[in-house]
Design an enzyme around this catalytic site. Sequence first.
Site, PDB file in Angstrom:
ATOM      1  N   TRP A 156       0.803  -1.226   0.000  1.00  0.00           N
ATOM      2  CA  TRP A 156       0.000   0.000   0.000  1.00  0.00           C
ATOM      3  C   TRP A 156       0.834   1.275   0.000  1.00  0.00           C
ATOM      4  O   TRP A 156       0.314   2.351  -0.254  1.00  0.00           O
ATOM      5  CB  TRP A 156      -0.925   0.032   1.222  1.00  0.00           C
ATOM      6  CG  TRP A 156      -0.233  -0.266   2.523  1.00  0.00           C
ATOM      7  CD1 TRP A 156      -0.217  -1.452   3.190  1.00  0.00           C
ATOM      8  CD2 TRP A 156       0.576   0.629   3.307  1.00  0.00           C
ATOM      9  NE1 TRP A 156       0.534  -1.368   4.332  1.00  0.00           N
ATOM     10  CE2 TRP A 156       1.029  -0.095   4.433  1.00  0.00           C
ATOM     11  CE3 TRP A 156       0.946   1.968   3.173  1.00  0.00           C
ATOM     12  CZ2 TRP A 156       1.850   0.476   5.419  1.00  0.00           C
ATOM     13  CZ3 TRP A 156       1.760   2.544   4.145  1.00  0.00           C
ATOM     14  CH2 TRP A 156       2.193   1.801   5.248  1.00  0.00           C
ATOM     15  N   ASN A 157       2.140   1.186   0.296  1.00  0.00           N
ATOM     16  CA  ASN A 157       2.878   2.429   0.563  1.00  0.00           C
ATOM     17  C   ASN A 157       3.229   3.240  -0.687  1.00  0.00           C
ATOM     18  O   ASN A 157       3.359   4.459  -0.618  1.00  0.00           O
ATOM     19  CB  ASN A 157       4.134   2.151   1.401  1.00  0.00           C
ATOM     20  CG  ASN A 157       5.039   1.100   0.799  1.00  0.00           C
ATOM     21  OD1 ASN A 157       4.638   0.340  -0.075  1.00  0.00           O
ATOM     22  ND2 ASN A 157       6.267   1.053   1.263  1.00  0.00           N
ATOM     23  N   ARG A 165       6.280  -0.911 -11.434  1.00  0.00           N
ATOM     24  CA  ARG A 165       7.587  -1.580 -11.350  1.00  0.00           C
ATOM     25  C   ARG A 165       7.473  -3.072 -11.640  1.00  0.00           C
ATOM     26  O   ARG A 165       8.434  -3.696 -12.089  1.00  0.00           O
ATOM     27  CB  ARG A 165       8.204  -1.356  -9.963  1.00  0.00           C
ATOM     28  CG  ARG A 165       9.674  -1.715  -9.888  1.00  0.00           C
ATOM     29  CD  ARG A 165      10.351  -1.072  -8.713  1.00  0.00           C
ATOM     30  NE  ARG A 165      10.037  -1.745  -7.454  1.00  0.00           N
ATOM     31  CZ  ARG A 165      10.469  -1.330  -6.264  1.00  0.00           C
ATOM     32  NH1 ARG A 165      11.187  -0.220  -6.181  1.00  0.00           N
ATOM     33  NH2 ARG A 165      10.167  -1.982  -5.170  1.00  0.00           N
ATOM     34  N   LYS A 180      -2.706  -8.351  -7.574  1.00  0.00           N
ATOM     35  CA  LYS A 180      -3.486  -8.162  -6.359  1.00  0.00           C
ATOM     36  C   LYS A 180      -2.884  -6.999  -5.578  1.00  0.00           C
ATOM     37  O   LYS A 180      -1.836  -7.132  -4.947  1.00  0.00           O
ATOM     38  CB  LYS A 180      -3.489  -9.407  -5.472  1.00  0.00           C
ATOM     39  CG  LYS A 180      -4.531  -9.290  -4.326  1.00  0.00           C
ATOM     40  CD  LYS A 180      -4.161 -10.086  -3.113  1.00  0.00           C
ATOM     41  CE  LYS A 180      -3.136  -9.419  -2.230  1.00  0.00           C
ATOM     42  NZ  LYS A 180      -3.615  -8.152  -1.587  1.00  0.00           N
ATOM     43  N   PRO A 181      -3.534  -5.826  -5.617  1.00  0.00           N
ATOM     44  CA  PRO A 181      -3.043  -4.701  -4.828  1.00  0.00           C
ATOM     45  C   PRO A 181      -3.448  -4.838  -3.370  1.00  0.00           C
ATOM     46  O   PRO A 181      -4.312  -5.648  -3.018  1.00  0.00           O
ATOM     47  CB  PRO A 181      -3.732  -3.497  -5.485  1.00  0.00           C
ATOM     48  CG  PRO A 181      -5.012  -4.060  -6.020  1.00  0.00           C
ATOM     49  CD  PRO A 181      -4.721  -5.473  -6.427  1.00  0.00           C
ATOM     50  N   ALA A 182      -2.833  -4.036  -2.516  1.00  0.00           N
ATOM     51  CA  ALA A 182      -3.191  -4.033  -1.103  1.00  0.00           C
ATOM     52  C   ALA A 182      -4.625  -3.541  -0.934  1.00  0.00           C
ATOM     53  O   ALA A 182      -5.051  -2.612  -1.634  1.00  0.00           O
ATOM     54  CB  ALA A 182      -2.237  -3.134  -0.324  1.00  0.00           C
ATOM     55  N   GLY A 234       6.407  -6.919   0.188  1.00  0.00           N
ATOM     56  CA  GLY A 234       5.695  -6.896   1.458  1.00  0.00           C
ATOM     57  C   GLY A 234       6.604  -7.372   2.575  1.00  0.00           C
ATOM     58  O   GLY A 234       7.832  -7.329   2.473  1.00  0.00           O
ATOM     59  N   GLU A 256      10.633  -8.627  -2.731  1.00  0.00           N
ATOM     60  CA  GLU A 256      11.204  -7.438  -2.092  1.00  0.00           C
ATOM     61  C   GLU A 256      10.526  -7.344  -0.739  1.00  0.00           C
ATOM     62  O   GLU A 256       9.369  -6.974  -0.626  1.00  0.00           O
ATOM     63  CB  GLU A 256      10.955  -6.192  -2.952  1.00  0.00           C
ATOM     64  CG  GLU A 256      11.790  -4.999  -2.533  1.00  0.00           C
ATOM     65  CD  GLU A 256      11.013  -3.981  -1.717  1.00  0.00           C
ATOM     66  OE1 GLU A 256      11.230  -3.937  -0.477  1.00  0.00           O
ATOM     67  OE2 GLU A 256      10.207  -3.249  -2.294  1.00  0.00           O
ATOM     68  N   LEU A 257      11.303  -7.719   0.294  1.00  0.00           N
ATOM     69  CA  LEU A 257      10.711  -7.927   1.615  1.00  0.00           C
ATOM     70  C   LEU A 257      11.118  -6.811   2.581  1.00  0.00           C
ATOM     71  O   LEU A 257      11.461  -5.717   2.168  1.00  0.00           O
ATOM     72  CB  LEU A 257      11.108  -9.308   2.133  1.00  0.00           C
ATOM     73  CG  LEU A 257      10.768 -10.466   1.170  1.00  0.00           C
ATOM     74  CD1 LEU A 257      11.261 -11.797   1.728  1.00  0.00           C
ATOM     75  CD2 LEU A 257       9.272 -10.525   0.896  1.00  0.00           C
ATOM     76  N   ARG A 284      10.899  10.191   3.726  1.00  0.00           N
ATOM     77  CA  ARG A 284      10.176   9.923   2.483  1.00  0.00           C
ATOM     78  C   ARG A 284       8.969   9.042   2.786  1.00  0.00           C
ATOM     79  O   ARG A 284       9.065   8.029   3.455  1.00  0.00           O
ATOM     80  CB  ARG A 284      11.103   9.224   1.492  1.00  0.00           C
ATOM     81  CG  ARG A 284      10.471   8.995   0.126  1.00  0.00           C
ATOM     82  CD  ARG A 284      11.397   8.185  -0.749  1.00  0.00           C
ATOM     83  NE  ARG A 284      10.835   7.963  -2.084  1.00  0.00           N
ATOM     84  CZ  ARG A 284      11.118   6.913  -2.837  1.00  0.00           C
ATOM     85  NH1 ARG A 284      11.967   5.999  -2.412  1.00  0.00           N
ATOM     86  NH2 ARG A 284      10.575   6.783  -4.033  1.00  0.00           N
ATOM     87  N   CYS A 290      10.242   0.497   2.873  1.00  0.00           N
ATOM     88  CA  CYS A 290      11.112  -0.610   3.268  1.00  0.00           C
ATOM     89  C   CYS A 290      12.580  -0.202   3.291  1.00  0.00           C
ATOM     90  O   CYS A 290      13.385  -0.837   3.976  1.00  0.00           O
ATOM     91  CB  CYS A 290      10.923  -1.790   2.318  1.00  0.00           C
ATOM     92  SG  CYS A 290       9.318  -2.598   2.459  1.00  0.00           S
ATOM     93  N   GLU A 387      11.337  -2.962  12.160  1.00  0.00           N
ATOM     94  CA  GLU A 387      11.128  -1.969  11.110  1.00  0.00           C
ATOM     95  C   GLU A 387      10.040  -0.994  11.567  1.00  0.00           C
ATOM     96  O   GLU A 387       8.893  -1.395  11.781  1.00  0.00           O
ATOM     97  CB  GLU A 387      10.722  -2.657   9.816  1.00  0.00           C
ATOM     98  CG  GLU A 387      10.663  -1.744   8.613  1.00  0.00           C
ATOM     99  CD  GLU A 387      10.369  -2.506   7.332  1.00  0.00           C
ATOM    100  OE1 GLU A 387      10.696  -1.976   6.263  1.00  0.00           O
ATOM    101  OE2 GLU A 387       9.829  -3.620   7.403  1.00  0.00           O
TER     102      GLU A 387
END
Length: 484
Positions: A156-157, A165, A180-182, A234, A256-257, A284, A290, A387
Amino acid sequence: MTTTVVRDVPKQLFIGGGWRDAESGRTLAVDNPATGEELCRVADASPADGQRAVDAAVAVQPAWAATPPRIRSEILRRAYDLIIARTEDLALLMTLEMGKPLAEARAEVAYGAEFFRWFSEEAVRIDGGLMTAPDGRNRLLVTRQPVGPCLLITPWNFPLAMGTRKIGPAIAAGCTIVLKPAPQTPLTSLALAAILKEAGLPDGVLNIITTTDAPGVIEPLLRGGQIRKLSFTGSTGVGRILLAQCADTVIRTSMELGGNAPLIVFDDADLDTAVEGTMVAKMRNMGESCCAANRIYVHTSIADEFAQRLAARMAALTVGPGTEPGTDVGPLIDTTGRSKAHDLVSDAVKRGAKVLTGGELPEGPGCFYPPTVLTGIAPESQIIDTEVFGPVAAILTFDTEDEAVTAANDTEFGLAAYLFTQNLDRALRVAERLESGMIGLNTGLVSNPAAPFGGIKQSGLGREGGTVGINEFLEYKYIAVPVA
């Protein structure tokens, strides 16, 4: 304007080139994190809806793979032009559904669109090779072909950029897609689907399913044998689950975690550059990134001055709804995200940390949290290993280069890292020692469509963007050709 931009976005699932309701008729709410109010409702897909989307992608995969690269390229380029032309609408849409200030949303539109332009150029540069076998008897012909139907899962960010991408290289390579988007930010993805359809993307090449039942919808698709590629952005925890589900049918994956990015400021750093770079790396997207700086290590000799300068910059930021002029920091995505940030601050303070600015939950509606600077962080504080995903800067100190590098690498993550120094030898030496997939050297911004984005260790597998980004969606095929 606000009502119009939300009203004009399709609210249904996008399957086989058409808009359709969820099989069950269910919908999910999309909320404005600045007010807590509902913006609209969109279709809430079931596992059956997910299977229909995959079936649509599978049905057109052969024809799409056979489509000339130049045609795929021109579709992406037209979509790029349409995105740029609609910057204001797309920026407002993102601000409404996830909170970032309009200035940042506009920057994301430009950044996200660039993936379509970049991969429109890569589509016509997919290469292969021909060589003579060492014994001279055969010719070795190597070609590359699309991996096949892809399942893309975005967070979602960065609602636009995370979509482009992944979608950009898949289209360029000749792969069909289920996206599948958030559930927090589906509107931007649905708007992007409409743009690609307008740009001439054939029906069924891109399918979008919005759902609140991600485990129920996704797992059968991964175990069903039709999906040949998964790209996920995610958390590391969810990534591990998806990797296990992909194992049954040996699905190719790129991940990409999570991240826990260190930022190191050496005693010879230019402090103006270091403070400015830290502001970019930390703030930002309100820190909801992430690759946001999470642990800020500053040499003991300059730590006090650095902390005071950073705190002054953070305190001067204006917090408010992203749609209001002058806003620097919008709300966090939801109350869960805000509570997490505040709990980490409270834990650090309980263990002896000092708050230089921020640190208090504001009253009133919305998921706002003030920019916060902490010093005197105890080693056992949760914020060191967690995080943050919020506007909280935790400053720690070090005395030697080895101490800084050891602390920076003391994490399971390895997505991004930052260092500030004017010593070239040290810059190269430390950059090589840091266990991260991306390094910001005297800069707080590493993201660029022309560069490979991704991490090592438990921050992921594979790379997105750059000249290597399209490789994630291509398979090598070797053909042996005897020559008499």
